[in-house]
Design a protein around this motif. Structure first.
Motif, PDB file in Angstrom:
ATOM      1  N   UNK A 114       0.833  -1.196   0.000  1.00 14.07           N
ATOM      2  CA  UNK A 114       0.000   0.000   0.000  1.00 14.07           C
ATOM      3  C   UNK A 114       0.872   1.252   0.000  1.00 14.07           C
ATOM      4  N   UNK A 115       2.170   1.079   0.179  1.00 18.23           N
ATOM      5  CA  UNK A 115       3.104   2.206   0.213  1.00 18.23           C
ATOM      6  C   UNK A 115       3.515   2.568  -1.212  1.00 18.23           C
ATOM      7  N   UNK A 116       3.054   3.705  -1.672  1.00 22.70           N
ATOM      8  CA  UNK A 116       3.295   4.133  -3.055  1.00 22.70           C
ATOM      9  C   UNK A 116       4.781   4.270  -3.363  1.00 22.70           C
ATOM     10  N   UNK A 117       5.552   4.799  -2.430  1.00 23.28           N
ATOM     11  CA  UNK A 117       6.979   4.992  -2.667  1.00 23.28           C
ATOM     12  C   UNK A 117       7.683   3.668  -2.913  1.00 23.28           C
ATOM     13  N   UNK A 118       7.367   2.657  -2.130  1.00 25.46           N
ATOM     14  CA  UNK A 118       7.992   1.345  -2.300  1.00 25.46           C
ATOM     15  C   UNK A 118       7.558   0.733  -3.634  1.00 25.46           C
ATOM     16  N   UNK A 119       6.293   0.866  -3.986  1.00 21.14           N
ATOM     17  CA  UNK A 119       5.806   0.332  -5.269  1.00 21.14           C
ATOM     18  C   UNK A 119       6.518   1.030  -6.425  1.00 21.14           C
ATOM     19  N   UNK A 120       6.664   2.337  -6.351  1.00 26.51           N
ATOM     20  CA  UNK A 120       7.366   3.066  -7.402  1.00 26.51           C
ATOM     21  C   UNK A 120       8.816   2.590  -7.521  1.00 26.51           C
ATOM     22  N   UNK A 121       9.459   2.365  -6.385  1.00 23.71           N
ATOM     23  CA  UNK A 121      10.836   1.880  -6.409  1.00 23.71           C
ATOM     24  C   UNK A 121      10.927   0.472  -6.993  1.00 23.71           C
ATOM     25  N   UNK A 122       9.997  -0.393  -6.635  1.00 19.68           N
ATOM     26  CA  UNK A 122       9.974  -1.747  -7.204  1.00 19.68           C
ATOM     27  C   UNK A 122       9.768  -1.665  -8.721  1.00 19.68           C
ATOM     28  N   UNK A 123       8.860  -0.804  -9.150  1.00 19.57           N
ATOM     29  CA  UNK A 123       8.624  -0.622 -10.583  1.00 19.57           C
ATOM     30  C   UNK A 123       9.864  -0.117 -11.298  1.00 19.57           C
ATOM     31  N   UNK A 124      10.517   0.862 -10.725  1.00 16.74           N
ATOM     32  CA  UNK A 124      11.719   1.435 -11.346  1.00 16.74           C
ATOM     33  C   UNK A 124      12.841   0.403 -11.435  1.00 16.74           C
ATOM     34  N   UNK A 125      13.029  -0.360 -10.387  1.00  8.33           N
ATOM     35  CA  UNK A 125      14.105  -1.359 -10.399  1.00  8.33           C
ATOM     36  C   UNK A 125      13.788  -2.491 -11.367  1.00  8.33           C
ATOM     37  N   UNK A 126      12.523  -2.856 -11.484  1.00  7.61           N
ATOM     38  CA  UNK A 126      12.147  -3.894 -12.436  1.00  7.61           C
ATOM     39  C   UNK A 126      12.392  -3.415 -13.865  1.00  7.61           C
ATOM     40  N   UNK A 127      12.105  -2.165 -14.148  1.00 10.36           N
ATOM     41  CA  UNK A 127      12.387  -1.592 -15.467  1.00 10.36           C
ATOM     42  C   UNK A 127      13.901  -1.575 -15.711  1.00 10.36           C
ATOM     43  N   UNK A 143      23.104  -5.784  -9.580  1.00 13.64           N
ATOM     44  CA  UNK A 143      22.711  -4.659  -8.733  1.00 13.64           C
ATOM     45  C   UNK A 143      21.193  -4.565  -8.631  1.00 13.64           C
ATOM     46  N   UNK A 144      20.505  -4.685  -9.756  1.00 12.99           N
ATOM     47  CA  UNK A 144      19.037  -4.603  -9.749  1.00 12.99           C
ATOM     48  C   UNK A 144      18.444  -5.736  -8.915  1.00 12.99           C
ATOM     49  N   UNK A 145      18.984  -6.947  -9.037  1.00 14.63           N
ATOM     50  CA  UNK A 145      18.480  -8.073  -8.243  1.00 14.63           C
ATOM     51  C   UNK A 145      18.681  -7.832  -6.752  1.00 14.63           C
ATOM     52  N   UNK A 146      19.852  -7.312  -6.402  1.00  9.52           N
ATOM     53  CA  UNK A 146      20.138  -7.044  -4.984  1.00  9.52           C
ATOM     54  C   UNK A 146      19.185  -5.981  -4.440  1.00  9.52           C
TER      55      UNK A 146
END
Length: 169
Positions: A114-127, A143-146
């Protein structure tokens, strides 16, 4: 997701060895390409569902970021399926498994967040992961996996993870 993500076990394996190994580089098989493409599609869908669920709570910039992440992942799907990029690895089979597991675990993590910041970070790292895969950038992939593993540990510890009704979309 009570345990450390499975894909972290691959971080220290020889698949990321950049030494002078004589093992030839391998392209992904059509089945591996389809698996990776499905994982990227599912991740884009998860970001879209999060965006739909929390639309009124997101700033305009956050909405644009989520749109950009979705578009980037879908562009990587097109690139890999049309073979406009042809990443090659010393062990393409293991790399395909790692990519799919990481992307699938990110997808599950977003569904619990539910935390938007964490979701945005997960999205950015997945990209970023998808981009590094397209360029066969082993250091970037590591690095992205870590970083993705660290963010997903937050979801397993309950940080920002709640039952939000997301799964009903």
């Amino acid at each position: 997701m009570a345990t450390l993500p499975i894909f972290n076990t691959y971080l220290h394996r020889n698949i990321f060895d950049r030494s002078g190994s004589t093992k030839p580089m391998e392209d992904f098989t059509p089945e591996q390409i389809n698996g990776i493409a499905n994982s990227y599609n599912n991740m884009a869908r998860a970001l879209n569902k999060f965006q739909a669920l929390y639309w009124s709570e997101l700033t305009h910039e956050q909405q644009l970021d989520l749109n950009a992440y979705q578009n980037s992942l879908l562009n990587r799907v097109q690139d890999i399926q049309t073979r406009s990029v042809r990443p090659a690895f010393k062990n393409a089979g293991e790399m395909a498994i790692i990519i799919q597991q990481a992307t699938d675990e990110a997808n599950v993590g977003i569904q619990r967040m539910t935390d938007t910041t964490v979701v945005l970070n997960i999205g950015a790292i997945t990209v970023a992961l998808a981009s590094y895969v397209a360029r066969t950038n082993l250091r970037g992939i590591q690095t992205a996996l870590r970083e993705l593993g660290e963010l997903l540990k937050l979801t397993s510890k309950g940080f920002g993870a709640e039952s939000s009704g997301y799964e009903n979309i």
